[in-house]
Scaffold this motif. Structure first.
Motif, PDB file in Angstrom:
ATOM      1  N   PRO A   1     -13.321 -34.926 -11.931  1.00 28.77           N
ATOM      2  CA  PRO A   1     -11.765 -34.940 -12.397  1.00 28.77           C
ATOM      3  C   PRO A   1     -11.146 -34.763 -13.321  1.00 28.77           C
ATOM      4  O   PRO A   1      -9.420 -34.339 -12.607  1.00 28.77           O
ATOM      5  N   LEU A   2     -11.639 -34.417 -14.318  1.00 25.33           N
ATOM      6  CA  LEU A   2     -10.417 -34.139 -15.771  1.00 25.33           C
ATOM      7  C   LEU A   2     -11.322 -32.867 -16.131  1.00 25.33           C
ATOM      8  O   LEU A   2      -9.966 -32.412 -17.417  1.00 25.33           O
TER       9      LEU A   2
ATOM     10  N   GLN B   1      -6.786 -32.563  -9.009  1.00 28.22           N
ATOM     11  CA  GLN B   1      -5.525 -31.802  -9.397  1.00 28.22           C
ATOM     12  C   GLN B   1      -4.979 -31.885 -10.516  1.00 28.22           C
ATOM     13  O   GLN B   1      -4.825 -30.767 -11.428  1.00 28.22           O
ATOM     14  N   SER B   2      -5.357 -32.838 -11.470  1.00 30.22           N
ATOM     15  CA  SER B   2      -5.153 -33.577 -12.920  1.00 30.22           C
ATOM     16  C   SER B   2      -5.519 -32.114 -13.999  1.00 30.22           C
ATOM     17  O   SER B   2      -5.483 -31.610 -15.045  1.00 30.22           O
ATOM     18  N   ALA B   3      -7.178 -31.739 -13.618  1.00 31.53           N
ATOM     19  CA  ALA B   3      -7.723 -30.621 -14.277  1.00 31.53           C
ATOM     20  C   ALA B   3      -7.545 -29.322 -14.773  1.00 31.53           C
ATOM     21  O   ALA B   3      -7.397 -28.846 -15.348  1.00 31.53           O
TER      22      ALA B   3
ATOM     23  N   LEU C   1     -14.088 -24.123  -3.393  1.00 30.36           N
ATOM     24  CA  LEU C   1     -13.498 -24.427  -4.476  1.00 30.36           C
ATOM     25  C   LEU C   1     -12.675 -25.242  -3.984  1.00 30.36           C
ATOM     26  O   LEU C   1     -11.649 -24.532  -2.830  1.00 30.36           O
ATOM     27  N   GLY C   2     -12.909 -27.009  -4.295  1.00 31.69           N
ATOM     28  CA  GLY C   2     -11.873 -27.311  -4.253  1.00 31.69           C
ATOM     29  C   GLY C   2     -10.939 -28.339  -4.836  1.00 31.69           C
ATOM     30  O   GLY C   2     -11.923 -28.726  -5.594  1.00 31.69           O
ATOM     31  N   ILE C   3      -9.830 -29.038  -4.952  1.00 29.61           N
ATOM     32  CA  ILE C   3      -9.183 -29.483  -5.411  1.00 29.61           C
ATOM     33  C   ILE C   3      -9.104 -30.455  -4.425  1.00 29.61           C
ATOM     34  O   ILE C   3      -8.085 -30.513  -3.853  1.00 29.61           O
ATOM     35  N   ILE C   4      -8.799 -31.668  -5.172  1.00 30.89           N
ATOM     36  CA  ILE C   4      -8.218 -32.914  -4.551  1.00 30.89           C
ATOM     37  C   ILE C   4      -6.621 -33.351  -4.645  1.00 30.89           C
ATOM     38  O   ILE C   4      -6.516 -33.587  -6.491  1.00 30.89           O
TER      39      ILE C   4
ATOM     40  N   ARG D   1      -2.449 -22.239  -3.865  1.00 29.88           N
ATOM     41  CA  ARG D   1      -1.570 -22.628  -4.112  1.00 29.88           C
ATOM     42  C   ARG D   1      -1.108 -23.627  -5.440  1.00 29.88           C
ATOM     43  O   ARG D   1      -0.201 -23.697  -6.206  1.00 29.88           O
ATOM     44  N   LEU D   2      -2.167 -24.828  -5.238  1.00 32.04           N
ATOM     45  CA  LEU D   2      -1.787 -25.646  -5.798  1.00 32.04           C
ATOM     46  C   LEU D   2      -2.282 -25.010  -7.290  1.00 32.04           C
ATOM     47  O   LEU D   2      -1.476 -24.954  -9.052  1.00 32.04           O
ATOM     48  N   ILE D   3      -2.815 -24.122  -7.462  1.00 40.42           N
ATOM     49  CA  ILE D   3      -3.491 -23.428  -9.059  1.00 40.42           C
ATOM     50  C   ILE D   3      -1.814 -22.360  -8.893  1.00 40.42           C
ATOM     51  O   ILE D   3      -2.135 -22.314 -10.104  1.00 40.42           O
ATOM     52  N   THR D   4      -1.799 -21.793  -8.569  1.00 42.58           N
ATOM     53  CA  THR D   4      -0.662 -20.987  -8.987  1.00 42.58           C
ATOM     54  C   THR D   4       0.701 -22.068  -9.128  1.00 42.58           C
ATOM     55  O   THR D   4       1.915 -21.383 -10.023  1.00 42.58           O
TER      56      THR D   4
END
Length: 282
Positions: free
Chosen positions: A116-117, A173-175, A204-207, A268-271
């Motif tokens: 999570p972090l 996403q916070s990580a 690889l998934g991002i919440i 897209r979240l990473i960029t």
């Protein structure tokens, strides 16, 4: 305070008590059938002592519950190893701990990981790993072998490219931007994530922060095949091997993975996080 191992013994004792009662046996009769002192049954049922696999086998056979043996034996095996104090495990430095990870990871074909972090160790850049290991060394007052620990962690990552192993990793996403390391280190780490997300065996998934969460645990965890679950507390690493426990964590992982986004959406979240860091005055 009840330790995780004591709680596990108590849970095992409760299951054995139910088996005895279902067989309509008194504690004295059960003890007599196995040649035990009568007080042993009460101690086992209250989780007061560690028991052996032989105790479990004798208990189940006396109660006509042989079908329970395999599951209960797995529980017994897990109790003594489930709780390992970090200071004891890391006493000889961080590199040795990384070497231990290499051994159990080599036996695994499917990795399911939720963090999570932070970024999971197998995906970390050298700079990110150095910051995390230095934090561990400082907090636990360990021998300072951070450089060697980082090198060992990088060697571990070769497992990403060898064999037919599969990796399903989910992070929050916070990580991506949490300030546990400097902004410069995070930028490099995000670039690394973009590269790794394209590996053929990496899922690889991002919440997203505002996703509808179907489940959210209080800690990260690793599931190695269907064999065991590993997770860390502030002071210890805990390993679970009992099939029901592993199944519970597998179910939790399925729900977490269902809240995550993958592929182009995840990238897209990473960029977006990289752009946010680039515009940060820090």
């Amino acid at each position: 305070m009840s330790t995780p191992a004591r709680q596990a013994r108590e849970a095992l004792g409760a299951r054995l008590r139910d088996i005895r009662k279902d067989a309509e046996l008194t504690g004295r009769v059960l003890a007599a059938r196995n040649g035990w002192h009568y007080s042993l049954v009460s101690k086992i049922e209250h989780g007061a002592i560690n028991i052996s696999e032989q105790h479990v086998r004798g208990w189940c056979r006396a109660c006509g519950a042989e079908e329970e043996i395999n599951d209960l034996v797995a529980t017994v095996r897990s109790i003594d190893t489930m709780f390992v104090e970090w200071r004891r495990q890391l006493r000889s430095g961080t590199r040795r701990r990384q070497s231990v990870s290499v051994r159990f990871e080599a036996e695994t074909t499917l990795f399911r990981v939720f963090e999570p972090l932070m970024i999971p160790g197998l995906l970390q850049t050298p700079d990110y790993a150095e910051a995390m290991l230095a934090m561990t060394v400082d907090f636990h007052r360990l021998p300072d072998d951070v450089e060697a620990g980082v090198q060992a962690r990088m060697e571990r990552q070769q497992i990403l490219y060898r064999g037919d192993r599969r990796f399903h990793m989910v992070i929050s996403q916070s990580a991506l931007t949490l300030g546990i390391v400097s902004a410069d280190v995070v930028r490099g780490q995000l670039d690394r994530l973009l590269t790794l997300s394209s590996l053929p065996r990496m899922h690889l998934g991002i919440i997203p922060t505002r996703a509808e969460h179907k489940f959210f645990p209080l800690h990260g965890f690793w599931i190695l095949d269907d064999r065991e679950v590993l997770f860390e507390t502030i002071s210890a690493e805990i390993k679970l091997t009992q099939p029901q426990e592993v199944a519970t964590y597998a179910r939790a992982f399925e729900r977490l993975a269902a809240s995550a986004i993958y592929g182009r959406q995840a990238r897209r979240l990473i960029t977006g996080a990289m752009e946010e860091l680039a515009s940060d005055p820090d």
